[in-house]
Design a protein around this motif. Structure first.
Motif, mmCIF file in Angstrom:
data_model
loop_
_atom_site.group_PDB
_atom_site.id
_atom_site.type_symbol
_atom_site.label_atom_id
_atom_site.label_comp_id
_atom_site.label_asym_id
_atom_site.label_seq_id
_atom_site.Cartn_x
_atom_site.Cartn_y
_atom_site.Cartn_z
ATOM 1 N N ARG A 184 0.812 -1.222 0.000
ATOM 2 C CA ARG A 184 0.000 0.000 0.000
ATOM 3 C C ARG A 184 0.844 1.269 0.000
ATOM 4 O O ARG A 184 0.331 2.355 -0.257
ATOM 5 N N GLN A 185 2.126 1.160 0.293
ATOM 6 C CA GLN A 185 3.011 2.317 0.195
ATOM 7 C C GLN A 185 3.280 2.651 -1.275
ATOM 8 O O GLN A 185 3.663 3.766 -1.606
ATOM 9 N N TYR A 186 3.069 1.679 -2.148
ATOM 10 C CA TYR A 186 3.390 1.842 -3.561
ATOM 11 C C TYR A 186 2.164 1.840 -4.471
ATOM 12 O O TYR A 186 2.242 2.278 -5.615
ATOM 13 N N ARG A 187 1.039 1.328 -3.983
ATOM 14 C CA ARG A 187 -0.207 1.268 -4.754
ATOM 15 C C ARG A 187 -1.373 1.603 -3.822
ATOM 16 O O ARG A 187 -1.420 1.128 -2.692
ATOM 17 N N ASN A 188 -2.311 2.409 -4.325
ATOM 18 C CA ASN A 188 -3.485 2.688 -3.487
ATOM 19 C C ASN A 188 -4.512 1.569 -3.667
ATOM 20 O O ASN A 188 -4.359 0.703 -4.533
ATOM 21 N N LYS B 266 -7.150 -3.051 -6.363
ATOM 22 C CA LYS B 266 -8.399 -3.701 -6.771
ATOM 23 C C LYS B 266 -8.398 -3.941 -8.275
ATOM 24 O O LYS B 266 -8.734 -5.037 -8.736
ATOM 25 N N ALA B 267 -8.000 -2.950 -9.029
ATOM 26 C CA ALA B 267 -7.979 -3.082 -10.490
ATOM 27 C C ALA B 267 -7.004 -4.176 -10.927
ATOM 28 O O ALA B 267 -7.310 -4.974 -11.822
ATOM 29 N N GLU B 268 -5.840 -4.233 -10.301
ATOM 30 C CA GLU B 268 -4.851 -5.246 -10.664
ATOM 31 C C GLU B 268 -5.318 -6.651 -10.285
ATOM 32 O O GLU B 268 -5.132 -7.605 -11.052
ATOM 33 N N LEU B 269 -5.936 -6.796 -9.119
ATOM 34 C CA LEU B 269 -6.464 -8.098 -8.720
ATOM 35 C C LEU B 269 -7.587 -8.554 -9.649
ATOM 36 O O LEU B 269 -7.656 -9.730 -10.022
ATOM 37 N N GLU B 270 -8.450 -7.624 -10.044
ATOM 38 C CA GLU B 270 -9.518 -7.965 -10.983
ATOM 39 C C GLU B 270 -8.932 -8.416 -12.322
ATOM 40 O O GLU B 270 -9.433 -9.351 -12.944
#
Length: 57
Positions: A19-23, A28-32
């Protein structure tokens, strides 16, 4: 098509660091995208087509 929640367990420290590097929106978008790729890889095209056209198996 309806959606569902998929709860997963992940190491807390790794998630905090990520989370320090991705919000959360980016995560969520990457997991989807990963789930979509798994779906396309594992579900035969004819089944995917039927699901997309009717909304069910």
């Amino acid at each position: 098509m309806k959606t569902t929640l998929i709860p997963i367990y992940y190491e807390l420290e790794k998630l905090k660091t990520l989370r320090q590097y991705r919000n959360d929106t980016e995560l969520k978008a990457e997991l989807e995208a990963v789930l979509q790729a798994l779906y396309e890889k594992n579900v035969p095209a004819e089944v995917r087509g039927r699901i997309e056209s009717t909304g069910s198996i």
